[in-house]
Scaffold this active site. Sequence first.
Site, PDB file in Angstrom:
ATOM      1  N   TYR A 192       0.836  -1.205   0.000  1.00 18.00           N
ATOM      2  CA  TYR A 192       0.000   0.000   0.000  1.00 18.00           C
ATOM      3  C   TYR A 192       0.872   1.257   0.000  1.00 18.00           C
ATOM      4  O   TYR A 192       0.660   2.186  -0.786  1.00 18.00           O
ATOM      5  CB  TYR A 192      -0.916  -0.005   1.217  1.00 18.00           C
ATOM      6  CG  TYR A 192      -1.641   1.304   1.436  1.00 18.00           C
ATOM      7  CD1 TYR A 192      -2.687   1.691   0.611  1.00 18.00           C
ATOM      8  CD2 TYR A 192      -1.261   2.159   2.471  1.00 18.00           C
ATOM      9  CE1 TYR A 192      -3.346   2.898   0.806  1.00 18.00           C
ATOM     10  CE2 TYR A 192      -1.912   3.365   2.678  1.00 18.00           C
ATOM     11  CZ  TYR A 192      -2.948   3.725   1.840  1.00 18.00           C
ATOM     12  OH  TYR A 192      -3.583   4.916   2.032  1.00 18.00           O
ATOM     13  N   ILE A 249      -7.342  -3.230  22.963  1.00 20.84           N
ATOM     14  CA  ILE A 249      -6.160  -2.415  22.710  1.00 20.84           C
ATOM     15  C   ILE A 249      -4.957  -3.343  22.627  1.00 20.84           C
ATOM     16  O   ILE A 249      -4.672  -4.092  23.571  1.00 20.84           O
ATOM     17  CB  ILE A 249      -5.947  -1.375  23.827  1.00 20.84           C
ATOM     18  CG1 ILE A 249      -7.133  -0.407  23.873  1.00 20.84           C
ATOM     19  CG2 ILE A 249      -4.650  -0.617  23.617  1.00 20.84           C
ATOM     20  CD1 ILE A 249      -7.036   0.614  24.982  1.00 20.84           C
TER      21      ILE A 249
END
Length: 679
Positions: free
Chosen positions: A89, A148
Amino acid sequence: MEDAKCEEVFRANKIDVVIHMAAQVSVITSIANPMQDSESNVLGLVHMLSLSKKYNIAKFIYASSAAVYGVKTELPIAENASCSPISPYGISKWVGESYCSKWKELYGLQTQGFRFSNVYGPRQDALGEGGVVSIFMNRVLTGQPLHIHGDGSQTRDFIYVEDVADAIYRSSYAQLTGVYNLSTGIETSVNTLVESMYHVRDLKQEQVVYVDKRPGDIERSVLDNTKIKRDLDWTPMYTVEEGIQRTYTYFEQEMTKKEAAASIAVEPSAFTTTSLHLFKRLMPYAENLLAFALTAWLTLSQQYGAYGAIDVKLFYITIMGNLYGNRQSVLAVVLSIGLYIYQKILDGRELISLLYDTDFFFQIAIYLFIGLVVGYSIDRKNAQIQNQEQKIQELEGRYEFLNGVYNEVREVKDELQLRILKSGDSYGKIYSITKELESLEPEHVFNATVNVVRSIMSVPNVSIYTVNRSRTFLRLVAHSSKNDTQAPKSLKVEQHEFITTVLRDGKVFINKDLSDGAPLMCAPIYYHDQIAAVVAIDGLSFEKFSLYHQNLLKITTDLVSSALSKAFAYIEATENQRYVAGTSLLRYEAFQNILKTKRLAKEQHQTPYLLLRASKKDMILAEHADLIDGMLRETDYTGLDAENRLVILLSNTSMEDANHVLQRFAEKGISLRVVEEEL
């Protein structure tokens, strides 16, 4: 990839700027399917660049990414940092930047790219790193725990989507090219992000779950936005707390809408949907056959003869055509012809003989004519109605879209107004600050201007110069300095390029070259469309060398010009009461008003002045008035004291300067002395 629909958009519209935001944005997808990633992010970009060149687009703005930098240890990351992307990407975005740069070089297409940090906000899905906000939002609203990875100390540069949109909009009409970071320049940890959500939603500690750290996660990331702030005069408006609040509000409203829709509408099963569709298609045929059965019964009934020559089949054909259009009217014609043939056979006619019967064919022709005309007319009418309904739906869709845009613009406008009123250097606060300018004495306006400019521009050094009648000199009338630095008492126009520029152009001057001997900013003050004075400021911090602060100074000086015009108009209107008849000597009351202003300026800004008084009480003032005026500057004043003796006020004058003035007057036979006490 090439798309004919894209070119159709270019061909059908007059486009000035292309903003290319379309892309494949998932890092995971780029690793799993690099071919798809490159087709979208590289080939798709090249196609849009080619169309932009073909249709003479003025500017091409495209979305790059912070992913082009890879892992960096020196933070914040500036645009001149080396690029070493770690994912397909990031590579595709880096290659895209090269293509845009080459298109500018080869074809002159103005291209500008934004390396976005972590964008978040309403309508965001869960893709990309910025998607952590939308993931958290969905989990918070559905009561799921927040996961998290690691200890939550990892940082990102989160930027709210409206700040991004603002920068892109500004760039669309700015003459900027190249690559810019678009970020807040502030590191925000994931833990801080969660804390922001505590403020918008009551979260319990057990709703936050810390899981294993993901391999390859970047610990810290923040982009340097100095370049875009300087070149575009842009700054992010929203803090993370404000952005999270607005994002949460959007997600909450969307969830409420979905729940309301789910409670009202029950999703039909696939079988039910198919059955309903089939029923709607067969219903006209069933009704047609039922009507035909009734027509056949009436036609063949023994009682029918009582109605004479009425042909019920024509009514049947007409009704079917009116109800369902051409298809059912043709079916009705076919059935009616069959019934008519059956009638003839019942009457003893042979089938072969009907082929030679002109009346038979005439009757069939009538059936066909009625059926086709009625069916065609109804189909055409239905098509027109359908077309109108489609147009109405399109208009309703446009209205809803424009209404949505309008509401969003109003929300943004209201938000900006609120921010303007709350900000320390806002236009809204200018008017409250400039109440100090409300005076009918020009000297007071000049002195107040120093305070106003210092407050609004947040600068220590402000100087006000008046322009003499010949426009050859500028005389200092008011000054403030934080470090007691004295401004020049007079400036010769031809010796200072910045003064020449201001007097010639009548615009705000910015000392971008930091030339010695020139203020950092300078702006004209007008009276009767002529430049009457000049405001010069120093001590301006670097980040305030912007279009915003240039406009801020212009607005301030415009307000000063307005106040000064009122003061001068008052002076002209009260000239007879202000001056001794036939002279430029101020009467006692008028002179005292100016003296009070000078005392105030001395107290506030240490602006010096001196008073000189004539030694003789019986001096004939009218005879000496013109002589005295010719020996003084335009910023000095002459008037009378309580005993009608001549008094001279020397602005911005030291004792050394006063001695020269006393000597000049003595040479003309006028004896003056310095006044120490109050008049």
